[in-house]
Design a protein around this motif. Structure first.
Motif, PDB file in Angstrom:
ATOM      1  N   MET A   1      47.868  57.048  53.689  1.00 57.87           N
ATOM      2  CA  MET A   1      47.675  56.526  52.358  1.00 57.87           C
ATOM      3  C   MET A   1      46.533  55.514  52.373  1.00 57.87           C
ATOM      4  N   LYS A   2      45.698  55.591  51.378  1.00 56.38           N
ATOM      5  CA  LYS A   2      44.550  54.695  51.280  1.00 56.38           C
ATOM      6  C   LYS A   2      44.987  53.335  50.730  1.00 56.38           C
ATOM      7  N   ALA A   3      44.456  52.263  51.319  1.00 49.21           N
ATOM      8  CA  ALA A   3      44.776  50.910  50.863  1.00 49.21           C
ATOM      9  C   ALA A   3      44.202  50.685  49.468  1.00 49.21           C
ATOM     10  N   PRO A   4      44.889  49.898  48.638  1.00 45.87           N
ATOM     11  CA  PRO A   4      44.347  49.596  47.305  1.00 45.87           C
ATOM     12  C   PRO A   4      43.058  48.799  47.433  1.00 45.87           C
ATOM     13  N   PRO A   5      42.247  48.791  46.381  1.00 51.00           N
ATOM     14  CA  PRO A   5      40.990  48.040  46.449  1.00 51.00           C
ATOM     15  C   PRO A   5      41.254  46.552  46.625  1.00 51.00           C
ATOM     16  N   ALA A   6      40.316  45.899  47.257  1.00 54.20           N
ATOM     17  CA  ALA A   6      40.426  44.460  47.476  1.00 54.20           C
ATOM     18  C   ALA A   6      40.161  43.713  46.173  1.00 54.20           C
ATOM     19  N   LEU A   7      40.754  42.543  46.073  1.00 53.10           N
ATOM     20  CA  LEU A   7      40.442  41.622  44.990  1.00 53.10           C
ATOM     21  C   LEU A   7      39.255  40.789  45.459  1.00 53.10           C
ATOM     22  N   GLU A   8      38.184  40.764  44.697  1.00 53.35           N
ATOM     23  CA  GLU A   8      37.018  39.950  45.032  1.00 53.35           C
ATOM     24  C   GLU A   8      36.631  39.142  43.807  1.00 53.35           C
ATOM     25  N   LEU A   9      36.581  37.827  43.984  1.00 50.03           N
ATOM     26  CA  LEU A   9      36.265  36.927  42.884  1.00 50.03           C
ATOM     27  C   LEU A   9      35.183  35.942  43.295  1.00 50.03           C
ATOM     28  N   ASP A  10      34.210  35.754  42.445  1.00 52.25           N
ATOM     29  CA  ASP A  10      33.218  34.706  42.627  1.00 52.25           C
ATOM     30  C   ASP A  10      33.572  33.599  41.646  1.00 52.25           C
ATOM     31  N   LEU A  11      33.708  32.375  42.145  1.00 60.40           N
ATOM     32  CA  LEU A  11      34.072  31.253  41.297  1.00 60.40           C
ATOM     33  C   LEU A  11      33.546  29.960  41.882  1.00 60.40           C
ATOM     34  N   LEU A  12      33.696  28.905  41.118  1.00 58.55           N
ATOM     35  CA  LEU A  12      33.331  27.577  41.601  1.00 58.55           C
ATOM     36  C   LEU A  12      34.575  26.921  42.179  1.00 58.55           C
ATOM     37  N   ALA A  13      34.431  26.276  43.322  1.00 57.27           N
ATOM     38  CA  ALA A  13      35.553  25.608  43.978  1.00 57.27           C
ATOM     39  C   ALA A  13      35.863  24.319  43.222  1.00 57.27           C
ATOM     40  N   LEU A  14      36.779  24.439  42.282  1.00 56.03           N
ATOM     41  CA  LEU A  14      37.212  23.310  41.461  1.00 56.03           C
ATOM     42  C   LEU A  14      38.729  23.257  41.490  1.00 56.03           C
ATOM     43  N   PRO A  15      39.308  22.061  41.560  1.00 56.63           N
ATOM     44  CA  PRO A  15      40.774  21.975  41.552  1.00 56.63           C
ATOM     45  C   PRO A  15      41.399  22.692  40.357  1.00 56.63           C
ATOM     46  N   LYS A  16      40.762  22.614  39.193  1.00 53.23           N
ATOM     47  CA  LYS A  16      41.336  23.229  37.996  1.00 53.23           C
ATOM     48  C   LYS A  16      41.309  24.764  38.053  1.00 53.23           C
ATOM     49  N   ALA A  17      40.527  25.357  38.959  1.00 48.23           N
ATOM     50  CA  ALA A  17      40.457  26.811  39.084  1.00 48.23           C
ATOM     51  C   ALA A  17      41.600  27.380  39.927  1.00 48.23           C
ATOM     52  N   VAL A  18      42.258  26.542  40.714  1.00 49.40           N
ATOM     53  CA  VAL A  18      43.259  27.029  41.671  1.00 49.40           C
ATOM     54  C   VAL A  18      44.486  27.655  41.006  1.00 49.40           C
ATOM     55  N   PRO A  19      45.082  27.068  39.966  1.00 50.77           N
ATOM     56  CA  PRO A  19      46.249  27.733  39.364  1.00 50.77           C
ATOM     57  C   PRO A  19      45.963  29.148  38.859  1.00 50.77           C
ATOM     58  N   ASP A  20      44.823  29.347  38.201  1.00 50.77           N
ATOM     59  CA  ASP A  20      44.457  30.692  37.747  1.00 50.77           C
ATOM     60  C   ASP A  20      44.231  31.625  38.926  1.00 50.77           C
ATOM     61  N   LEU A  21      43.612  31.114  39.978  1.00 47.14           N
ATOM     62  CA  LEU A  21      43.378  31.916  41.175  1.00 47.14           C
ATOM     63  C   LEU A  21      44.706  32.367  41.789  1.00 47.14           C
ATOM     64  N   ARG A  22      45.659  31.452  41.877  1.00 47.87           N
ATOM     65  CA  ARG A  22      46.984  31.800  42.426  1.00 47.87           C
ATOM     66  C   ARG A  22      47.654  32.895  41.586  1.00 47.87           C
ATOM     67  N   ARG A  23      47.584  32.782  40.261  1.00 47.83           N
ATOM     68  CA  ARG A  23      48.174  33.798  39.373  1.00 47.83           C
ATOM     69  C   ARG A  23      47.461  35.142  39.532  1.00 47.83           C
ATOM     70  N   THR A  24      46.149  35.117  39.663  1.00 52.70           N
ATOM     71  CA  THR A  24      45.376  36.345  39.825  1.00 52.70           C
ATOM     72  C   THR A  24      45.756  37.043  41.131  1.00 52.70           C
ATOM     73  N   VAL A  25      45.912  36.281  42.202  1.00 59.10           N
ATOM     74  CA  VAL A  25      46.318  36.862  43.496  1.00 59.10           C
ATOM     75  C   VAL A  25      47.704  37.494  43.365  1.00 59.10           C
ATOM     76  N   ARG A  26      48.612  36.798  42.715  1.00 59.36           N
ATOM     77  CA  ARG A  26      49.981  37.315  42.531  1.00 59.36           C
ATOM     78  C   ARG A  26      49.953  38.625  41.747  1.00 59.36           C
ATOM     79  N   ARG A  27      49.182  38.661  40.666  1.00 54.22           N
ATOM     80  CA  ARG A  27      49.078  39.896  39.863  1.00 54.22           C
ATOM     81  C   ARG A  27      48.455  41.022  40.685  1.00 54.22           C
ATOM     82  N   HIS A  28      47.428  40.702  41.452  1.00 57.70           N
ATOM     83  CA  HIS A  28      46.759  41.730  42.255  1.00 57.70           C
ATOM     84  C   HIS A  28      47.711  42.337  43.287  1.00 57.70           C
ATOM     85  N   LEU A  29      48.486  41.498  43.958  1.00 61.40           N
ATOM     86  CA  LEU A  29      49.397  42.003  44.988  1.00 61.40           C
ATOM     87  C   LEU A  29      50.656  42.618  44.391  1.00 61.40           C
TER      88      LEU A  29
END
Length: 124
Positions: A1-29
């Motif tokens: 079975m082929k692995a699903p595509p990777a999640l790749e995100l370009d963003l700025l490293a800001l504390p306020k970006a982390v909660p959205d990033l965590r939610r995006t990772v959860r949705r992706h997995l």
């Protein structure tokens, strides 16, 4: 079975970006992934603390061979992560120790245009 595509995100490293990033990772997995979210948070947080707030980063989360690989790339090849043994009195320095405890392995790949800090976890 082929692995699903990777999640790749370009963003700025800001504390306020982390909660959205965590939610995006959860949705992706598509499943609870507290350890993966912890690793993403710690690696992006290290960029904020040691390279600078607002630094452009690329975050990649991929499944392969029964593992989940997390990568955070930034443009500074010099600010390398160091595993410290923090004492009870230290206010910081535990992040990589925690990452080391929950991952199968982790490391750094240096390049001409920056570095990538990565870690691998078992499927959750």
């Amino acid at each position: 079975m082929k692995a699903p595509p990777a999640l790749e995100l370009d963003l700025l490293a800001l504390p306020k970006a982390v909660p959205d990033l965590r939610r995006t990772v959860r949705r992706h997995l598509g499943a609870p992934c507290a350890d993966v979210q912890l690793c993403v948070t710690e690696l992006v947080g290290n960029v904020v603390r040691h390279v600078g707030e607002g630094t452009p980063v690329r975050v990649r989360v991929a499944r392969a061979g029964g593992r989940i690989r997390v990568e955070v790339a930034d443009p500074d090849p010099r600010a390398l992560p160091v595993l410290l043994r923090a004492t009870a009195e230290d206010e910081s320095g535990r992040g990589l120790a925690l990452l080391d405890a929950v991952t199968l392995r982790w490391g750094v790949e240096q390049g001409v245009a920056g570095k990538t800090v990565w870690c691998e976890l078992g499927e959750q």
